[in-house]
Design an enzyme around this catalytic site. Structure first.
Site, PDB file in Angstrom:
ATOM      1  N   LYS A  55       0.832  -1.205   0.000  1.00 30.83           N
ATOM      2  CA  LYS A  55       0.000   0.000   0.000  1.00 30.83           C
ATOM      3  C   LYS A  55       0.872   1.263   0.000  1.00 30.83           C
ATOM      4  O   LYS A  55       0.673   2.166  -0.797  1.00 30.83           O
ATOM      5  CB  LYS A  55      -0.938   0.009   1.222  1.00 30.83           C
ATOM      6  CG  LYS A  55      -1.842  -1.216   1.318  1.00 30.83           C
ATOM      7  CD  LYS A  55      -2.786  -1.136   2.498  1.00 30.83           C
ATOM      8  CE  LYS A  55      -2.111  -1.173   3.861  1.00 30.83           C
ATOM      9  NZ  LYS A  55      -1.416  -2.427   4.192  1.00 30.83           N
ATOM     10  N   ARG A  59     -10.107   0.690   8.391  1.00 31.67           N
ATOM     11  CA  ARG A  59      -9.666  -0.673   8.711  1.00 31.67           C
ATOM     12  C   ARG A  59     -10.729  -1.456   9.461  1.00 31.67           C
ATOM     13  O   ARG A  59     -10.508  -2.621   9.779  1.00 31.67           O
ATOM     14  CB  ARG A  59      -8.431  -0.576   9.609  1.00 31.67           C
ATOM     15  CG  ARG A  59      -7.175  -1.154   9.014  1.00 31.67           C
ATOM     16  CD  ARG A  59      -6.043  -0.625   9.847  1.00 31.67           C
ATOM     17  NE  ARG A  59      -4.850  -1.350   9.754  1.00 31.67           N
ATOM     18  CZ  ARG A  59      -3.732  -0.854   9.215  1.00 31.67           C
ATOM     19  NH1 ARG A  59      -3.732   0.336   8.669  1.00 31.67           N
ATOM     20  NH2 ARG A  59      -2.636  -1.558   9.251  1.00 31.67           N
ATOM     21  N   ARG A  99      14.146   1.171  10.563  1.00 32.62           N
ATOM     22  CA  ARG A  99      13.225   0.028  10.532  1.00 32.62           C
ATOM     23  C   ARG A  99      12.164   0.234  11.605  1.00 32.62           C
ATOM     24  O   ARG A  99      12.450   0.787  12.666  1.00 32.62           O
ATOM     25  CB  ARG A  99      13.978  -1.278  10.820  1.00 32.62           C
ATOM     26  CG  ARG A  99      14.852  -1.706   9.672  1.00 32.62           C
ATOM     27  CD  ARG A  99      15.604  -2.989   9.962  1.00 32.62           C
ATOM     28  NE  ARG A  99      16.685  -3.151   8.988  1.00 32.62           N
ATOM     29  CZ  ARG A  99      16.597  -3.902   7.884  1.00 32.62           C
ATOM     30  NH1 ARG A  99      15.506  -4.596   7.635  1.00 32.62           N
ATOM     31  NH2 ARG A  99      17.608  -3.984   7.038  1.00 32.62           N
TER      32      ARG A  99
HETATM   33  P1  AP5 Z   1       4.852  -1.629   1.916  1.00 28.61           P
HETATM   34  O1  AP5 Z   1       4.498  -0.822   0.725  1.00 28.61           O
HETATM   35  O2  AP5 Z   1       5.586  -0.945   3.020  1.00 28.61           O
HETATM   36  O3  AP5 Z   1       3.535  -2.360   2.480  1.00 28.61           O
HETATM   37  P2  AP5 Z   1       2.261  -1.772   3.238  1.00 28.61           P
HETATM   38  O4  AP5 Z   1       1.067  -2.452   2.650  1.00 28.61           O
HETATM   39  O5  AP5 Z   1       2.276  -0.282   3.232  1.00 28.61           O
HETATM   40  O6  AP5 Z   1       2.539  -2.377   4.675  1.00 28.61           O
HETATM   41  P3  AP5 Z   1       2.441  -1.758   6.160  1.00 28.61           P
HETATM   42  O7  AP5 Z   1       3.167  -2.710   7.066  1.00 28.61           O
HETATM   43  O8  AP5 Z   1       2.893  -0.347   6.192  1.00 28.61           O
HETATM   44  O9  AP5 Z   1       0.953  -1.890   6.409  1.00 28.61           O
HETATM   45  P4  AP5 Z   1       0.252  -1.963   7.733  1.00 28.61           P
HETATM   46  O10 AP5 Z   1      -1.104  -1.841   7.207  1.00 28.61           O
HETATM   47  O11 AP5 Z   1       0.494  -3.101   8.622  1.00 28.61           O
HETATM   48  O12 AP5 Z   1       0.931  -0.789   8.591  1.00 28.61           O
HETATM   49  P5  AP5 Z   1       0.429   0.629   9.023  1.00 28.61           P
HETATM   50  O13 AP5 Z   1       1.592   1.515   9.104  1.00 28.61           O
HETATM   51  O14 AP5 Z   1      -0.735   1.049   8.199  1.00 28.61           O
HETATM   52  O15 AP5 Z   1       5.686  -2.907   1.436  1.00 28.61           O
HETATM   53  C1  AP5 Z   1       6.270  -3.827   2.360  1.00 28.61           C
HETATM   54  C2  AP5 Z   1       7.659  -4.281   1.848  1.00 28.61           C
HETATM   55  O16 AP5 Z   1       7.480  -5.063   0.672  1.00 28.61           O
HETATM   56  C3  AP5 Z   1       8.594  -3.134   1.462  1.00 28.61           C
HETATM   57  O17 AP5 Z   1       9.901  -3.467   1.829  1.00 28.61           O
HETATM   58  C4  AP5 Z   1       8.455  -3.022  -0.074  1.00 28.61           C
HETATM   59  O18 AP5 Z   1       9.652  -2.548  -0.670  1.00 28.61           O
HETATM   60  C5  AP5 Z   1       8.147  -4.461  -0.456  1.00 28.61           C
HETATM   61  N1  AP5 Z   1       7.210  -4.543  -1.576  1.00 28.61           N
HETATM   62  C6  AP5 Z   1       6.124  -3.767  -1.812  1.00 28.61           C
HETATM   63  N2  AP5 Z   1       5.484  -4.166  -2.934  1.00 28.61           N
HETATM   64  C7  AP5 Z   1       6.165  -5.232  -3.408  1.00 28.61           C
HETATM   65  C8  AP5 Z   1       5.997  -6.097  -4.538  1.00 28.61           C
HETATM   66  N3  AP5 Z   1       4.980  -5.944  -5.417  1.00 28.61           N
HETATM   67  N4  AP5 Z   1       6.893  -7.100  -4.699  1.00 28.61           N
HETATM   68  C9  AP5 Z   1       7.922  -7.268  -3.848  1.00 28.61           C
HETATM   69  N5  AP5 Z   1       8.148  -6.465  -2.760  1.00 28.61           N
HETATM   70  C10 AP5 Z   1       7.279  -5.468  -2.544  1.00 28.61           C
HETATM   71  O19 AP5 Z   1      -0.144   0.327  10.480  1.00 28.61           O
HETATM   72  C11 AP5 Z   1       0.711   0.063  11.575  1.00 28.61           C
HETATM   73  C12 AP5 Z   1      -0.108  -0.017  12.864  1.00 28.61           C
HETATM   74  O20 AP5 Z   1      -0.789   1.245  13.103  1.00 28.61           O
HETATM   75  C13 AP5 Z   1      -1.247  -1.054  12.850  1.00 28.61           C
HETATM   76  O21 AP5 Z   1      -0.777  -2.340  13.223  1.00 28.61           O
HETATM   77  C14 AP5 Z   1      -2.222  -0.445  13.887  1.00 28.61           C
HETATM   78  O22 AP5 Z   1      -1.759  -0.680  15.193  1.00 28.61           O
HETATM   79  C15 AP5 Z   1      -2.108   1.049  13.621  1.00 28.61           C
HETATM   80  N6  AP5 Z   1      -3.092   1.531  12.625  1.00 28.61           N
HETATM   81  C16 AP5 Z   1      -2.821   2.090  11.409  1.00 28.61           C
HETATM   82  N7  AP5 Z   1      -3.951   2.432  10.783  1.00 28.61           N
HETATM   83  C17 AP5 Z   1      -4.975   2.075  11.607  1.00 28.61           C
HETATM   84  C18 AP5 Z   1      -6.395   2.151  11.486  1.00 28.61           C
HETATM   85  N8  AP5 Z   1      -6.986   2.655  10.384  1.00 28.61           N
HETATM   86  N9  AP5 Z   1      -7.143   1.689  12.516  1.00 28.61           N
HETATM   87  C19 AP5 Z   1      -6.569   1.178  13.641  1.00 28.61           C
HETATM   88  N10 AP5 Z   1      -5.226   1.068  13.810  1.00 28.61           N
HETATM   89  C20 AP5 Z   1      -4.427   1.512  12.787  1.00 28.61           C
END
Ligand code: AP5
Length: 220
Positions: free
Chosen positions: A13, A87, A159
């Protein structure tokens, strides 16, 4: 154009949102980035969110909705990409109501579909540029020059503390239980587009371009 990016942790994403910002002039609103900034700044939102995030649990709806809506208010009419929000069904309904009040709408909810084991591998190797936030991976996406960010030339990287295997598996379980039902919510609303997120980053991006191209063709 206003877009929601759905999909499990590590589905790409954030990676695709950055590319969409560059290509389409939209603004990425990442709820995870907002919450991490609040935790780092020690604000009330950050103090409320910290424990949940460290455990891989969802932060309570009222805390997240308040933070995201505050940022939406500051957009001055720019198109946006919601990355990681909504979410839960409560968040999705709150968003619908807010956009209706503001005379706006979501054009597409795009879900990136990736197998769980591949996600664990992706997240365990993920890091970002400390200066501009560009995302990299130890093996899947390395900078062109080792140790130098392709986007801004920065040389410091970081990280996330929740990017360890145990927490990732919890985040995946939470995704399947609480967020996946939103796919059906947006499908019923005629907004859903599914993209195979297991393909290389550039191919996923081309699939996103196709969604945008079809939308542009439909409005001309
Ligand atoms: P990346 O693009 O970073 O993936 P992402 O989908 O953005 O993953 P996140 O871990 O950021 O999502 P998340 O939803 O868990 O975290 P968030 O910060 O929202 O890609 C991942 C890796 O793969 C990278 O190294 C990239 O280079 C590689 N990659 C990408 N595409 C690729 C491809 N096609 N092929 C190969 N490699 C690829 O949330 C964190 C925490 O915040 C949650 O756990 C929760 O506690 C809280 N939170 C956030 N939003 C909410 C909400 N709306 N409600 C409640 N709690 C929330």
């Amino acid at each position: 154009m206003n877009v929601i990016l759905l999909g499990p942790p590590g589905a790409g994403k954030g990676t695709q949102a950055k590319l969409m910002e560059e290509r389409y002039g939209l603004r990425q609103l990442s709820s995870g980035d907002m919450l991490r900034a609040a935790v780092a700044a020690g604000t009330e939102v950050g103090r409320a969110a910290k424990g949940y995030m460290e455990q891989g649990a969802l932060v309570p709806d009222d805390v997240v909705v308040g933070a995201v809506f505050e940022t939406l208010e500051m957009l001055n009419g720019a198109g946006f990409i919601l990355d990681g929000f909504p979410r839960t069904p409560v968040q999705a309904r709150a968003l619908d109501e807010k956009l209706q009040q503001d005379g706006k709408r979501i054009d597409w909810a795009i879900v990136f579909e990736v197998d769980d084991e591949q996600l664990v591998q992706r997240i365990a190797g993920r890091y970002t540029c400390a200066a501009c936030g560009e995302g990299y991976h130890d093996t899947l996406k390395t900078p062109r020059a080792l140790g130098v960010c392709d986007r801004c030339g920065g040389t410091t990287f970081k990280r996330r503390s929740d990017d360890n295997e145990e927490t990732v598996r919890k985040r995946l379980a939470v995704y399947h239980a609480e967020t996946k039902p939103l796919i059906e919510f947006y499908r019923q609303g005629g907004k859903l587009r599914r993209i195979d997120g297991e393909r290389p980053i550039e191919e996923v991006s081309q699939a996103v371009d196709q969604v945008f191209a079809e939308s542009a063709a439909a409005t001309t």
